[in-house]
Design a protein around this motif. Sequence first.
Motif, PDB file in Angstrom:
ATOM      1  N   MET A 327       0.714  -1.390   0.113  1.00 22.03           N
ATOM      2  CA  MET A 327      -0.067  -0.018   0.170  1.00 22.03           C
ATOM      3  C   MET A 327       0.833   1.292  -0.031  1.00 22.03           C
ATOM      4  O   MET A 327       0.556   2.314  -0.649  1.00 22.03           O
ATOM      5  CB  MET A 327      -1.032  -0.168   1.245  1.00 22.03           C
ATOM      6  CG  MET A 327      -2.030  -1.149   1.053  1.00 22.03           C
ATOM      7  SD  MET A 327      -2.911  -0.955   2.733  1.00 22.03           S
ATOM      8  CE  MET A 327      -3.754  -2.644   2.595  1.00 22.03           C
ATOM      9  N   ALA A 328       1.772   1.292   0.732  1.00 23.60           N
ATOM     10  CA  ALA A 328       2.804   2.368   0.698  1.00 23.60           C
ATOM     11  C   ALA A 328       3.526   2.754  -0.329  1.00 23.60           C
ATOM     12  O   ALA A 328       3.647   3.731  -0.968  1.00 23.60           O
ATOM     13  CB  ALA A 328       3.923   2.165   1.923  1.00 23.60           C
ATOM     14  N   ARG A 333       4.486   6.392  -0.634  1.00 26.92           N
ATOM     15  CA  ARG A 333       4.884   6.771   0.996  1.00 26.92           C
ATOM     16  C   ARG A 333       5.953   6.017   1.467  1.00 26.92           C
ATOM     17  O   ARG A 333       6.190   4.976   0.855  1.00 26.92           O
ATOM     18  CB  ARG A 333       3.504   6.686   1.818  1.00 26.92           C
ATOM     19  CG  ARG A 333       2.378   7.369   1.496  1.00 26.92           C
ATOM     20  CD  ARG A 333       1.161   7.144   2.346  1.00 26.92           C
ATOM     21  NE  ARG A 333       1.645   7.153   3.693  1.00 26.92           N
ATOM     22  CZ  ARG A 333       0.432   7.228   4.857  1.00 26.92           C
ATOM     23  NH1 ARG A 333      -0.838   7.140   4.350  1.00 26.92           N
ATOM     24  NH2 ARG A 333       0.964   7.503   6.032  1.00 26.92           N
ATOM     25  N   PRO A 334       6.653   6.346   2.671  1.00 30.47           N
ATOM     26  CA  PRO A 334       7.705   5.747   2.963  1.00 30.47           C
ATOM     27  C   PRO A 334       6.932   4.481   3.776  1.00 30.47           C
ATOM     28  O   PRO A 334       5.883   4.527   3.875  1.00 30.47           O
ATOM     29  CB  PRO A 334       8.123   6.644   4.372  1.00 30.47           C
ATOM     30  CG  PRO A 334       7.807   8.258   3.737  1.00 30.47           C
ATOM     31  CD  PRO A 334       6.352   8.006   3.001  1.00 30.47           C
ATOM     32  N   ALA A 335       8.024   3.629   3.880  1.00 30.14           N
ATOM     33  CA  ALA A 335       7.335   2.332   4.761  1.00 30.14           C
ATOM     34  C   ALA A 335       6.710   2.566   5.887  1.00 30.14           C
ATOM     35  O   ALA A 335       7.020   3.430   6.885  1.00 30.14           O
ATOM     36  CB  ALA A 335       8.372   1.238   4.940  1.00 30.14           C
ATOM     37  N   ALA A 365      -6.729   2.371   7.952  1.00 24.51           N
ATOM     38  CA  ALA A 365      -5.720   3.006   9.114  1.00 24.51           C
ATOM     39  C   ALA A 365      -4.556   4.064   8.237  1.00 24.51           C
ATOM     40  O   ALA A 365      -4.268   4.942   8.833  1.00 24.51           O
ATOM     41  CB  ALA A 365      -5.168   1.942   9.996  1.00 24.51           C
ATOM     42  N   LEU A 366      -4.016   3.309   7.142  1.00 23.23           N
ATOM     43  CA  LEU A 366      -2.889   4.042   6.565  1.00 23.23           C
ATOM     44  C   LEU A 366      -3.669   5.657   5.958  1.00 23.23           C
ATOM     45  O   LEU A 366      -2.726   6.387   5.831  1.00 23.23           O
ATOM     46  CB  LEU A 366      -2.552   3.389   5.383  1.00 23.23           C
ATOM     47  CG  LEU A 366      -1.094   3.839   4.732  1.00 23.23           C
ATOM     48  CD1 LEU A 366      -0.043   3.590   5.734  1.00 23.23           C
ATOM     49  CD2 LEU A 366      -0.739   2.669   3.456  1.00 23.23           C
ATOM     50  N   PRO A 372       4.990   7.354  11.107  1.00 23.09           N
ATOM     51  CA  PRO A 372       5.750   5.793  10.541  1.00 23.09           C
ATOM     52  C   PRO A 372       5.240   4.665  11.009  1.00 23.09           C
ATOM     53  O   PRO A 372       5.900   3.327  10.613  1.00 23.09           O
ATOM     54  CB  PRO A 372       7.270   6.372  11.155  1.00 23.09           C
ATOM     55  CG  PRO A 372       6.994   7.194  12.251  1.00 23.09           C
ATOM     56  CD  PRO A 372       5.714   7.717  11.909  1.00 23.09           C
ATOM     57  N   SER A 373       4.392   4.541  12.095  1.00 22.88           N
ATOM     58  CA  SER A 373       4.026   3.306  12.524  1.00 22.88           C
ATOM     59  C   SER A 373       2.304   3.439  12.976  1.00 22.88           C
ATOM     60  O   SER A 373       1.775   4.583  13.133  1.00 22.88           O
ATOM     61  CB  SER A 373       4.686   2.733  13.724  1.00 22.88           C
ATOM     62  OG  SER A 373       4.485   3.887  14.782  1.00 22.88           O
TER      63      SER A 373
END
Length: 447
Positions: A327-328, A333-335, A365-366, A372-373
């Motif tokens: 997805m990233a 997007r960054p991991a 959620a993303l 970053p988490s």
Amino acid sequence: MSHVPKMPALIVDDEPAILELLAITLEEMDLAVMTAASLREARAAIAQAVPLFCLTDLRLPDGSGMELVRLLHDRHPQSPVAVITAYSSAEGAVEAMQAGAFDYMAKPIDLARLRRMAEQAVALAGLAVTPASAATRLVGSSPIMQRLREKILLLGRSNAPVHIAGESGTGKELVARAIHEAGPRSDQPFIAVNCGAIPEGLVESEFFGAEKGAFSGAVQRREGLFAAANGGTLFLDEVGELPMPMQVKLLRAIQERAIRPLGAARELALDIRLISATHRDIGQMVAAGQFREDLYYRINVVPLQIPPLRERVEDLPELGAALLARMARAQGRPAVTLRADALAWLQRYPFPGNVRELENLLERALALHDGPSIGAADLQPSGTASVLPASAEGEDAAMDLDAAEARLLRETLERVKMDTVAAAHALGISLQSLHARLQKLHLEERP
């Protein structure tokens, strides 16, 4: 035709005319040929040279060709075996494929089909046993997933019909595609169709095609799904939704390996690998008279069960990481990683929608989080923070999951005023899956 020279093909038949016809046809394809008229002669030939592939009649003067199927399958699995049967609907063909034969052919011999079968057998003999690309996308190191990937590689070396059973969202189409990619048809079409999504009046024309003017509204010629899949694999998802009249026609297409498009004067010969799937219990449907027993017998030659996500929770860290990474990348997007509390929450979540629901949870959620988490609070839809038990470890796991799932479903339905469409959307699962879970947990009539 590319092949592995000059290992001989072995042909076994006690009718001299058929033996000669088969041998001449294969020799014209630049294949070396050994012939045998009995089991005894066939065993002697195999002891002399392991065949590139074997084509054997089932009825031999000193026994059954099934013995050769089992012998080569057990001792020389790299050598494909096909069987010759007296009738295309003979039970022996199904039994042979269940025992390890990669295909069958009916008498009288169709030479064009013989050549295609020989080409596929040669391709199988030279096929490296390496993970198919789709199989590698079945993420998870649990024993149950390792066994599933092994089965996929074995099934790729056969033309036997496979019936995939499993709950909605478990990845049945991905498994079907992996079987296709693991075999010699991998460079041919893979056609997937959801049988429940086709209006009943259009099923026949969608499957078999139609000539211009075949029915009202047929203003041009239409190629059906069977023709589009010719040479490759046809995946019939939710095959249990097919209306009974279409089940009869599907059975005939499987048995005769031919179809007649609506309005056509001639039949079209087929060379397809059939894979079907459903989230329903087809055996129960047969018992209830909702699905033809003879069709079930033909599509369920090799059954394959896909496990629900709650039975392989040890795969969640690996699966979650793989989905988030994909997805990233898609969003540039960054991991993004899952924190320990998020993993703990996921491992207690019942997942009525399986991997598809996990994907929806992570995607939501993303979309709402740019750090970053991701933590447990980021995964829980508004109003569901308390649906899981605070301590699941001290109780029976299966009862815990059912109780948690029942509570989640009840609270979600109450929040949306019993609107099942809205509840399915809020949970990130299909309406069909929601009804199945409500029925399983005996919640269908409860508020």
